[in-house]
Scaffold this motif. Structure first.
Motif, mmCIF file in Angstrom:
data_model
loop_
_atom_site.group_PDB
_atom_site.id
_atom_site.type_symbol
_atom_site.label_atom_id
_atom_site.label_comp_id
_atom_site.label_asym_id
_atom_site.label_seq_id
_atom_site.Cartn_x
_atom_site.Cartn_y
_atom_site.Cartn_z
ATOM 1 N N THR A 1 0.808 -1.218 0.000
ATOM 2 C CA THR A 1 0.000 0.000 0.000
ATOM 3 C C THR A 1 0.847 1.276 0.000
ATOM 4 O OG1 THR A 1 -0.118 -0.073 2.425
ATOM 5 C CG2 THR A 1 -1.893 -1.129 1.203
ATOM 6 N N PHE A 2 2.040 1.234 0.583
ATOM 7 C CA PHE A 2 2.871 2.431 0.747
ATOM 8 C C PHE A 2 3.770 2.684 -0.449
ATOM 9 C CE2 PHE A 2 6.889 4.330 2.365
ATOM 10 C CZ PHE A 2 6.389 5.562 2.774
ATOM 11 N N LEU A 3 4.451 1.652 -0.900
ATOM 12 C CA LEU A 3 5.444 1.814 -1.963
ATOM 13 C C LEU A 3 4.858 2.350 -3.270
ATOM 14 C CD1 LEU A 3 8.482 1.391 -2.517
ATOM 15 C CD2 LEU A 3 7.929 -0.912 -3.305
ATOM 16 N N PRO A 4 3.695 1.856 -3.730
ATOM 17 C CA PRO A 4 3.167 2.325 -5.019
ATOM 18 C C PRO A 4 2.894 3.828 -5.070
ATOM 19 C CG PRO A 4 2.086 0.296 -4.375
ATOM 20 C CD PRO A 4 2.893 0.751 -3.192
ATOM 21 N N GLN A 5 2.693 4.462 -3.915
ATOM 22 C CA GLN A 5 2.404 5.899 -3.912
ATOM 23 C C GLN A 5 3.586 6.723 -4.406
ATOM 24 O OE1 GLN A 5 0.483 7.289 -0.238
ATOM 25 N NE2 GLN A 5 0.202 5.146 0.336
ATOM 26 N N PHE A 6 4.786 6.132 -4.413
ATOM 27 C CA PHE A 6 5.987 6.853 -4.828
ATOM 28 C C PHE A 6 6.527 6.356 -6.163
ATOM 29 C CE2 PHE A 6 5.621 7.225 -0.279
ATOM 30 C CZ PHE A 6 5.957 8.551 -0.030
ATOM 31 N N LEU A 7 5.731 5.583 -6.879
ATOM 32 C CA LEU A 7 6.156 5.062 -8.174
ATOM 33 C C LEU A 7 5.499 5.849 -9.296
ATOM 34 C CD1 LEU A 7 5.917 1.210 -7.516
ATOM 35 C CD2 LEU A 7 7.947 2.672 -7.392
ATOM 36 N N GLY B 1 5.268 3.780 -17.553
ATOM 37 C CA GLY B 1 6.630 3.303 -17.797
ATOM 38 C C GLY B 1 6.995 2.149 -16.881
ATOM 39 N N HIS B 2 8.270 1.778 -16.914
ATOM 40 C CA HIS B 2 8.769 0.671 -16.116
ATOM 41 C C HIS B 2 8.979 1.134 -14.666
ATOM 42 C CE1 HIS B 2 9.290 -1.851 -19.642
ATOM 43 N NE2 HIS B 2 9.922 -0.847 -20.246
ATOM 44 N N THR B 3 8.406 0.416 -13.742
ATOM 45 C CA THR B 3 8.465 0.820 -12.329
ATOM 46 C C THR B 3 9.356 -0.074 -11.478
ATOM 47 O OG1 THR B 3 6.507 -0.527 -11.800
ATOM 48 C CG2 THR B 3 6.127 1.776 -12.459
ATOM 49 N N ALA C 1 11.081 0.891 -7.967
ATOM 50 C CA ALA C 1 10.603 0.195 -6.772
ATOM 51 C C ALA C 1 11.769 -0.419 -6.005
ATOM 52 C CB ALA C 1 9.592 -0.876 -7.161
ATOM 53 N N LEU C 2 12.695 -1.027 -6.723
ATOM 54 C CA LEU C 2 13.854 -1.639 -6.069
ATOM 55 C C LEU C 2 14.743 -0.577 -5.421
ATOM 56 C CD1 LEU C 2 14.802 -4.386 -8.687
ATOM 57 C CD2 LEU C 2 13.743 -4.722 -6.445
ATOM 58 N N LEU C 3 14.875 0.571 -6.080
ATOM 59 C CA LEU C 3 15.691 1.655 -5.532
ATOM 60 C C LEU C 3 15.079 2.189 -4.237
ATOM 61 C CD1 LEU C 3 18.058 3.623 -5.796
ATOM 62 C CD2 LEU C 3 16.571 5.092 -7.197
ATOM 63 N N LEU C 4 13.769 2.417 -4.233
ATOM 64 C CA LEU C 4 13.095 2.903 -3.024
ATOM 65 C C LEU C 4 13.140 1.853 -1.919
ATOM 66 C CD1 LEU C 4 9.973 4.682 -4.589
ATOM 67 C CD2 LEU C 4 12.029 5.747 -3.634
ATOM 68 N N SER C 5 12.998 0.602 -2.298
ATOM 69 C CA SER C 5 13.053 -0.472 -1.305
ATOM 70 C C SER C 5 14.431 -0.537 -0.657
ATOM 71 C CB SER C 5 12.732 -1.814 -1.971
ATOM 72 O OG SER C 5 11.421 -1.816 -2.489
ATOM 73 N N ALA C 6 15.484 -0.393 -1.481
ATOM 74 C CA ALA C 6 16.839 -0.392 -0.944
ATOM 75 C C ALA C 6 17.043 0.794 -0.006
ATOM 76 C CB ALA C 6 17.849 -0.348 -2.089
ATOM 77 N N GLU C 7 16.464 1.936 -0.349
ATOM 78 C CA GLU C 7 16.556 3.121 0.507
ATOM 79 C C GLU C 7 15.892 2.860 1.861
ATOM 80 O OE1 GLU C 7 15.196 7.852 0.498
ATOM 81 O OE2 GLU C 7 14.906 6.600 -1.286
ATOM 82 N N PHE C 8 14.751 2.203 1.832
ATOM 83 C CA PHE C 8 14.044 1.892 3.074
ATOM 84 C C PHE C 8 14.884 0.964 3.953
ATOM 85 C CE2 PHE C 8 11.064 0.020 5.952
ATOM 86 C CZ PHE C 8 10.060 0.961 6.127
#
Length: 203
Positions: free
Chosen positions: A130-136, A140-142, A146-153
């Motif tokens: 629910t949280f991650l998609p709000q920043f994608l 285009g290719h997400t 998504a992997l970059l934001l996940s690594a940041e988290f």
């Protein structure tokens, strides 16, 4: 990226079962035990962020059976850890000894506890879906984003709880007094059981 980092940091700082375990292990086993537990929590978190990025978590949440099984296992684990912590608190209050089950002094034990506290928590999977998609981006290719934001988290999680562990250890001389530690462990055990019961009631 900055907005995501700020939002992620606030969410990481919200107390949960991983924080309870890190606090408890840092008090019992010192800074090393707290850091090993943090590493385990980060690995468990990595399972969920990777699954969310690849869309696997959506399949989990779409299956009532899979969700219920994971929830049941996670509930049993948290309650078991809470009971083990109660046992350790009773030993600490009586003679300063540490119960073997609750001590978690060794690196592998701490890593396992931290890993399972996150990996077996379906609420973490729900959060990322629910949280991650709000920043994608909407087009285009997400996957890369998504992997970059996940690594940041994950990095923020490691940094925050690393600092948290060092802080707990810094005040260890006071917090490790048998009576004080016993009270902290009783509270930690109650929190772990409470988190387990909350998870059991989750729909």
């Amino acid at each position: 990226m900055l907005t995501f980092a700020l939002a992620a940091l606030v969410l990481i700082m919200i107390p949960g079962p991983d924080q309870a375990l890190i606090t408890r292990n840092a008090l019992v086993g010192g800074r090393a035990a707290g850091l090993w537990t943090t590493l385990g929590g980060m690995l468990g978190l990595s399972v969920h962020v990777s699954a969310a990025s690849l869309g696997v978590s959506s399949l989990l949440l779409a299956s009532a059976t899979a969700f219920t099984v994971l929830k049941a296992v996670g509930t049993v684990y948290l309650i078991w850890m809470g009971i083990a912590t109660f046992r350790s608190a009773r030993s600490a209050g009586q003679d300063g000894a540490v119960d073997g089950i609750g001590a978690a002094k060794t690196g592998p034990t701490c890593v396992r506890q931290g890993f399972l506290s996150n990996a077996l928590n379906p609420k973490v999977a729900l959060f990322f879906v629910t949280f991650l998609p709000q920043f994608l981006p909407t087009t285009g290719h997400t996957l890369g984003r998504a992997l970059l934001l996940s690594a940041e988290f994950v990095v923020l999680y490691l940094l925050w709880f690393g600092l948290y562990t060092v802080t707990v250890d810094r005040f260890g001389a006071v917090l490790r007094r048998p009576r004080v530690r016993s009270r902290i462990e009783y509270v930690t055990g109650a929190l772990l059981i409470g988190f387990g019961l909350r998870l059991a009631l989750m729909h």
